[in-house]
Design a protein around this motif. Structure first.
Motif, PDB file in Angstrom:
ATOM      1  N   MET A   1       5.752  16.259  15.353  1.00 56.26           N
ATOM      2  CA  MET A   1       6.730  17.058  14.654  1.00 56.26           C
ATOM      3  C   MET A   1       6.675  16.733  13.170  1.00 56.26           C
ATOM      4  SD  MET A   1      10.881  16.890  14.604  1.00 56.26           S
ATOM      5  CE  MET A   1      10.839  15.428  13.644  1.00 56.26           C
ATOM      6  N   SER A   2       6.814  17.784  12.372  1.00 58.91           N
ATOM      7  CA  SER A   2       6.923  17.600  10.926  1.00 58.91           C
ATOM      8  C   SER A   2       8.278  18.114  10.478  1.00 58.91           C
ATOM      9  CB  SER A   2       5.823  18.375  10.193  1.00 58.91           C
ATOM     10  OG  SER A   2       4.545  17.853  10.503  1.00 58.91           O
ATOM     11  N   LEU A   3       9.007  17.258   9.804  1.00 59.12           N
ATOM     12  CA  LEU A   3      10.303  17.624   9.248  1.00 59.12           C
ATOM     13  C   LEU A   3      10.205  17.443   7.742  1.00 59.12           C
ATOM     14  CD1 LEU A   3      13.310  18.372   9.564  1.00 59.12           C
ATOM     15  CD2 LEU A   3      13.776  15.936   9.863  1.00 59.12           C
ATOM     16  N   TYR A   4      10.335  18.552   7.028  1.00 55.55           N
ATOM     17  CA  TYR A   4      10.246  18.525   5.570  1.00 55.55           C
ATOM     18  C   TYR A   4      11.661  18.615   5.017  1.00 55.55           C
ATOM     19  CZ  TYR A   4       5.402  19.442   6.647  1.00 55.55           C
ATOM     20  OH  TYR A   4       4.127  19.358   7.172  1.00 55.55           O
ATOM     21  N   ILE A   5      12.079  17.559   4.327  1.00 56.64           N
ATOM     22  CA  ILE A   5      13.441  17.478   3.814  1.00 56.64           C
ATOM     23  C   ILE A   5      13.409  17.581   2.293  1.00 56.64           C
ATOM     24  CG2 ILE A   5      15.545  16.098   3.666  1.00 56.64           C
ATOM     25  CD1 ILE A   5      14.665  14.701   6.260  1.00 56.64           C
ATOM     26  N   GLU A   6      14.239  18.470   1.776  1.00 56.91           N
ATOM     27  CA  GLU A   6      14.417  18.604   0.335  1.00 56.91           C
ATOM     28  C   GLU A   6      15.904  18.417   0.062  1.00 56.91           C
ATOM     29  OE1 GLU A   6      13.911  22.006  -3.114  1.00 56.91           O
ATOM     30  OE2 GLU A   6      12.753  22.198  -1.260  1.00 56.91           O
ATOM     31  N   GLU A   7      16.202  17.698  -1.004  1.00 60.98           N
ATOM     32  CA  GLU A   7      17.602  17.466  -1.342  1.00 60.98           C
ATOM     33  C   GLU A   7      17.829  17.848  -2.790  1.00 60.98           C
ATOM     34  OE1 GLU A   7      21.038  14.048  -0.863  1.00 60.98           O
ATOM     35  OE2 GLU A   7      19.058  13.718  -0.016  1.00 60.98           O
ATOM     36  N   GLU A   8      18.944  18.561  -3.015  1.00 62.50           N
ATOM     37  CA  GLU A   8      19.293  18.943  -4.373  1.00 62.50           C
ATOM     38  C   GLU A   8      20.763  18.663  -4.620  1.00 62.50           C
ATOM     39  OE1 GLU A   8      18.003  23.057  -4.275  1.00 62.50           O
ATOM     40  OE2 GLU A   8      19.961  23.735  -3.557  1.00 62.50           O
ATOM     41  N   GLY A   9      21.119  18.520  -5.892  1.00 62.14           N
ATOM     42  CA  GLY A   9      22.500  18.263  -6.266  1.00 62.14           C
ATOM     43  C   GLY A   9      22.788  16.779  -6.364  1.00 62.14           C
ATOM     44  N   SER A  10      23.983  16.476  -6.842  1.00 62.77           N
ATOM     45  CA  SER A  10      24.346  15.081  -7.100  1.00 62.77           C
ATOM     46  C   SER A  10      25.143  14.430  -5.971  1.00 62.77           C
ATOM     47  CB  SER A  10      25.149  14.991  -8.405  1.00 62.77           C
ATOM     48  OG  SER A  10      26.324  15.774  -8.291  1.00 62.77           O
ATOM     49  N   VAL A  11      25.655  15.224  -5.025  1.00 58.52           N
ATOM     50  CA  VAL A  11      26.422  14.668  -3.910  1.00 58.52           C
ATOM     51  C   VAL A  11      25.469  13.895  -2.998  1.00 58.52           C
ATOM     52  CG1 VAL A  11      27.778  15.236  -1.852  1.00 58.52           C
ATOM     53  CG2 VAL A  11      28.156  16.484  -3.991  1.00 58.52           C
ATOM     54  N   THR A  12      25.893  12.699  -2.598  1.00 54.13           N
ATOM     55  CA  THR A  12      25.071  11.915  -1.670  1.00 54.13           C
ATOM     56  C   THR A  12      25.864  11.653  -0.389  1.00 54.13           C
ATOM     57  OG1 THR A  12      25.796   9.834  -2.654  1.00 54.13           O
ATOM     58  CG2 THR A  12      23.751  10.773  -3.511  1.00 54.13           C
ATOM     59  N   LEU A  13      25.139  11.559   0.697  1.00 48.14           N
ATOM     60  CA  LEU A  13      25.753  11.253   1.986  1.00 48.14           C
ATOM     61  C   LEU A  13      25.597   9.759   2.254  1.00 48.14           C
ATOM     62  CD1 LEU A  13      24.562  14.377   4.001  1.00 48.14           C
ATOM     63  CD2 LEU A  13      26.816  13.949   3.016  1.00 48.14           C
ATOM     64  N   PRO A  14      26.596   9.123   2.890  1.00 42.36           N
ATOM     65  CA  PRO A  14      26.641   7.667   3.030  1.00 42.36           C
ATOM     66  C   PRO A  14      25.849   7.110   4.224  1.00 42.36           C
ATOM     67  CG  PRO A  14      28.654   8.601   3.894  1.00 42.36           C
ATOM     68  CD  PRO A  14      27.846   9.749   3.342  1.00 42.36           C
ATOM     69  N   PHE A  15      24.658   7.637   4.461  1.00 43.20           N
ATOM     70  CA  PHE A  15      23.812   7.170   5.555  1.00 43.20           C
ATOM     71  C   PHE A  15      22.398   7.660   5.276  1.00 43.20           C
ATOM     72  CE2 PHE A  15      26.105  11.009   6.695  1.00 43.20           C
ATOM     73  CZ  PHE A  15      25.065  11.892   6.919  1.00 43.20           C
ATOM     74  N   ASP A  16      21.462   7.209   6.086  1.00 44.76           N
ATOM     75  CA  ASP A  16      20.062   7.612   5.934  1.00 44.76           C
ATOM     76  C   ASP A  16      19.882   9.012   6.519  1.00 44.76           C
ATOM     77  OD1 ASP A  16      17.292   8.028   6.121  1.00 44.76           O
ATOM     78  OD2 ASP A  16      16.884   5.916   6.534  1.00 44.76           O
ATOM     79  N   THR A  17      19.881  10.029   5.663  1.00 42.16           N
ATOM     80  CA  THR A  17      19.817  11.416   6.117  1.00 42.16           C
ATOM     81  C   THR A  17      18.506  11.719   6.843  1.00 42.16           C
ATOM     82  OG1 THR A  17      19.024  12.116   3.928  1.00 42.16           O
ATOM     83  CG2 THR A  17      21.390  12.305   4.364  1.00 42.16           C
ATOM     84  N   GLU A  18      17.425  11.133   6.399  1.00 46.93           N
ATOM     85  CA  GLU A  18      16.130  11.399   7.037  1.00 46.93           C
ATOM     86  C   GLU A  18      16.088  10.831   8.447  1.00 46.93           C
ATOM     87  OE1 GLU A  18      11.311  10.875   6.292  1.00 46.93           O
ATOM     88  OE2 GLU A  18      12.715  10.014   4.854  1.00 46.93           O
ATOM     89  N   GLU A  19      16.553   9.609   8.612  1.00 48.60           N
ATOM     90  CA  GLU A  19      16.544   8.960   9.929  1.00 48.60           C
ATOM     91  C   GLU A  19      17.339   9.772  10.954  1.00 48.60           C
ATOM     92  OE1 GLU A  19      18.536   5.010  11.888  1.00 48.60           O
ATOM     93  OE2 GLU A  19      17.663   4.795   9.884  1.00 48.60           O
TER      94      GLU A  19
END
Length: 165
Positions: A1-19
């Motif tokens: 499986m290939s998961l391509y993640i792009e993130e934009e903006g200044s808001v961050t989430l408090p955990f490992d989003t990719e994992e």
């Protein structure tokens, strides 16, 4: 499986989003018994950007939590037999992976809905990915019966990744 993640903006989430994204997408693919290696695109954005997409794509003039853009039209939800390996239209010619589609998530909605529903942002994020994966498999929730079926599938995927309600 290939998961391509792009993130934009200044808001961050408090955990490992990719994992979390990898765990949920893999669990959803296993749960749906997808017979192919798959490719998924995930965009993590903010309310303003998802609002614009929601208006442009769906004619709804407000931000939403998640948008799903499936690449495949199914005869029945989760019925991968409609995919023709010979024509290859649904497959990435470079990798041979099935191109399921795109998921767009508002990071601001993840945080606000987690607070509103009384659970963690990690759980909300995982839920939105599970929900969207089901849309990429052809499921919908416009009718009561469809909604109930989708909820049962979401619950099973979330339990599979160890993040139950």
């Amino acid at each position: 499986m290939s998961l391509y993640i792009e993130e934009e903006g200044s808001v961050t989430l408090p955990f490992d989003t990719e994992e979390i994204a990898i765990a949920v997408t893999e669990a959803a693919l296993d749960y749906a018994e997808c017979p192919y290696e798959a490719e998924i695109n995930l965009l993590l954005t903010e309310n303003q950007e998802i609002h614009e997409m929601n208006l442009e794509q769906r004619g709804i003039d407000r931000p939403t939590d998640v948008l799903s853009f499936p690449m495949i039209e199914y005869d029945a939800p989760g019925d991968f037999s409609v995919i023709d390996e010979e024509t290859g239209d649904a497959f990435n010619p470079e990798t041979g992976e099935l191109m399921l589609g795109d998921i767009v998530i508002s990071k601001e909605k993840v945080l606000s809905q987690a607070e509103e529903y009384g659970h963690s942002p990690k759980r909300e994020y995982a839920f939105l990915i599970a929900h969207s994966m089901l849309h990429l498999f052809g499921y919908d929730h416009m009718e009561e019966e469809e909604r109930a079926e989708m909820e049962a599938h979401q619950r099973a995927i979330m339990e599979k990744v160890g993040i139950p309600r």
